[in-house]
Scaffold this active site. Structure first.
Site, PDB file in Angstrom:
ATOM      1  N   HIS A  20      73.744  40.345  45.858  1.00  0.00           N
ATOM      2  CA  HIS A  20      74.854  39.187  45.554  1.00  0.00           C
ATOM      3  C   HIS A  20      75.611  40.036  44.504  1.00  0.00           C
ATOM      4  O   HIS A  20      77.102  39.997  44.592  1.00  0.00           O
ATOM      5  CB  HIS A  20      74.347  38.226  44.754  1.00  0.00           C
ATOM      6  CG  HIS A  20      73.277  37.550  45.447  1.00  0.00           C
ATOM      7  ND1 HIS A  20      73.553  36.106  45.819  1.00  0.00           N
ATOM      8  CD2 HIS A  20      72.036  37.530  46.015  1.00  0.00           C
ATOM      9  CE1 HIS A  20      72.640  35.529  46.712  1.00  0.00           C
ATOM     10  NE2 HIS A  20      71.748  36.446  46.697  1.00  0.00           N
ATOM     11  N   ASP A 126      78.636  32.709  42.245  1.00  0.00           N
ATOM     12  CA  ASP A 126      77.455  32.523  43.237  1.00  0.00           C
ATOM     13  C   ASP A 126      76.802  31.057  43.278  1.00  0.00           C
ATOM     14  O   ASP A 126      76.882  30.274  42.204  1.00  0.00           O
ATOM     15  CB  ASP A 126      76.399  33.360  42.680  1.00  0.00           C
ATOM     16  CG  ASP A 126      75.621  33.669  43.890  1.00  0.00           C
ATOM     17  OD1 ASP A 126      74.551  32.877  44.187  1.00  0.00           O
ATOM     18  OD2 ASP A 126      75.467  34.868  44.473  1.00  0.00           O
ATOM     19  N   ALA A 348      64.778  33.271  53.043  1.00  0.00           N
ATOM     20  CA  ALA A 348      66.361  32.786  52.953  1.00  0.00           C
ATOM     21  C   ALA A 348      66.634  32.669  54.318  1.00  0.00           C
ATOM     22  O   ALA A 348      65.942  32.090  55.374  1.00  0.00           O
ATOM     23  CB  ALA A 348      67.107  33.771  52.164  1.00  0.00           C
ATOM     24  N   GLN A 350      67.512  34.594  56.853  1.00  0.00           N
ATOM     25  CA  GLN A 350      67.556  36.008  57.623  1.00  0.00           C
ATOM     26  C   GLN A 350      67.082  35.425  59.162  1.00  0.00           C
ATOM     27  O   GLN A 350      67.339  36.208  60.152  1.00  0.00           O
ATOM     28  CB  GLN A 350      66.445  36.832  57.247  1.00  0.00           C
ATOM     29  CG  GLN A 350      67.066  37.378  55.937  1.00  0.00           C
ATOM     30  CD  GLN A 350      66.228  38.465  55.199  1.00  0.00           C
ATOM     31  OE1 GLN A 350      65.131  38.852  55.764  1.00  0.00           O
ATOM     32  NE2 GLN A 350      66.720  39.188  54.159  1.00  0.00           N
TER      33      GLN A 350
END
Length: 453
Positions: A20, A126, A348, A350
């Site tokens: 991030h 974020d 997450a 993916q």
């Protein structure tokens, strides 16, 4: 164009995690190259990881300010110095980490209040930091969400939740169709991002994230239009907000030494790695990169290493090590001394990314992972992929036949499109111009309203 908006001031607040922070650093450089003043908010430990990048940017005349705040580890019940997600010793401390991050609101507000000129015009934060919406409200400025995901994955997650698609299956392993996609996409409930199965102690944070997302001005993406094949427009329609794809932001950074040094210190020198690569045939080296959050057990990592070795292709593999990985380090010393290493996570979005790469873009090969490895469950999962499956996938990816050549050509074409998108008149370049122009107009509108009142 830079002279027109040199007074604009963007505040960037990333989640303290490598995947991030690194694109946010590049985003800061990209904005500063357009003449925008950027304040990059981080913590003391994380600031040291990116000192080279920010120092060089400032030395080159870019208007970037690094704001290192004290991270309240002890107050939040974290070990001292635990200021990045990759340093959390246990998944049970994720809540503590997010609580500590929320405590940065007050010192950040105080800093911004003390800065007389220029006042902030925009905050890019974020999505995992919903408290930044309160700062945006306080200063009456737009808040843009930064997602580390692509539009394809975000739309997939949005549609699954919006249509309750996962409730049509009777088990976690039964595949179902993701509605509202431009391509046929199937996924299982187990493969969905973590937002669908939230631990009770994190439910209030998830709710805060959703509420903050609803009030956001728009979304900034580290992606480019040509990669998404229509999914930018579809995602924009789904969330009814503006979406600016300005990536890949890494292409704005031409300093190879900066990119090599940022983050944790590598055990291999840049020159040593470059010299080894130069000694290999073009397009013959496999790069194994599994992410900074990888916590797979040593046995699984050794299986990966054995599969890489059995493929007979030269490879670079960078891996995050720690005391519990002494067994792995000993294995490497005995078998492949001097080769760089890397890590891998499987969580997450993916699995959505895999659908995009394999079924839509057709530029990859599946290794065969069906079940995600959630943070804290690594020991329970153990070995998911055997060395034979790894070897088979590598050989399929690197093969010289028509299928392998087609994949390489498609990937190369996307690389060229990515480069073109970030160059002048490219889609990402124009999106950055439109974003800056919109924030400038919002600032002018605010000034006019203040004068009238």
């Amino acid at each position: 164009m830079a002279a027109e908006h040199h007074q604009l001031h963007f505040v960037l607040v990333p989640l303290m995690a490598q995947g991030h922070m690194i694109p946010m650093i590049d985003m800061a450089r990209l904005l500063a190259q357009r003449g925008v003043i950027v304040t990059f908010v981080t913590t003391l430990v994380n600031a040291s990881r990116f000192k080279t990048a920010t120092d060089r940017a400032v030395e080159s005349g870019l208007p970037i300010r690094l704001l290192p705040l004290r991270f309240p580890c002890l107050e939040a019940g974290l070990p001292e110095g635990c200021e990045n997600l990759d340093s959390i010793p246990s998944a049970d401390l994720i809540r503590n980490f997010l609580d500590a991050a929320s405590m940065l609101q007050q010192p950040l507000e105080q800093y911004l209040q003390q800065q007389q000129q220029p006042t902030p015009n925009c905050i890019i934060a974020d999505s995992y930091l919903p408290w930044t919406s309160r700062i945006a409200n306080k200063f009456q400025i737009p808040r843009l969400i930064f997602h580390g995901m692509c539009c394809f994955s975000l739309l997939g997650s949005h549609n699954v939740q919006h249509y309750n698609a996962y409730k049509t299956v009777s088990s976690d392993s039964e595949p179902f169709m993701v509605p509202g996609m431009l391509h046929r996409v199937e996924i299982t409930k187990a493969q969905l991002p973590g937002s669908f199965v939230v631990k009770p102690e994190l439910e209030d944070i998830r709710r805060q994230i959703r509420e903050a997302d609803l009030t956001a001005y728009g979304v900034v993406m580290n992606s480019f239009k040509e990669l998404e094949l229509g999914y930018v427009e579809e995602y924009q329609k789904a969330i009814q907000k503006k979406v600016w794809c300005i990536g890949p932001v890494s292409l704005c950074n031409k300093d190879d030494l900066d990119k090599f040094e940022r983050g944790n210190k590598a055990s291999v020198e840049q020159n040593q790695c470059s010299a080894w690569l130069d000694s290999m045939k073009p397009k013959s080296v496999l790069y194994a990169c599994l992410g900074s959050q990888c916590r797979l057990v040593p046995l699984q990592l050794i299986e990966l290493g054995l599969g890489l070795e059995a493929s007979n292709y030269p490879f670079i593999w960078v891996i995050r090590t720690a005391d519990r990985f002494a067994e792995l380090e000993k294995w490497f010393e005995e078998r492949i001394k001097g080769v760089p290493m890397i890590t891998w996570p499987m969580f997450a979005e993916q699995f959505f990314n895999e659908k995009l790469i394999i079924h839509v873009l057709k530029i990859g090969v599946r290794i065969g992972v069906e079940v995600p490895v959630k943070l804290g469950d690594e020991e329970k999962v153990g070995v998911l992929v055997k060395r034979e499956e790894i070897e088979k996938a590598i050989k399929l990816l690197m093969q010289e036949g028509n299928e392998g050549e087609e994949r390489r050509n498609k990937a190369s074409e996307l690389g060229q499109k990515a480069k073109k998108a970030t160059e002048e008149k490219g889609s990402s370049y124009l999106n950055m111009s439109l974003l800056i122009q919109e924030i400038m107009q919002e600032g002018q509108k605010k000034c006019s309203q203040n004068k009238e009142s």
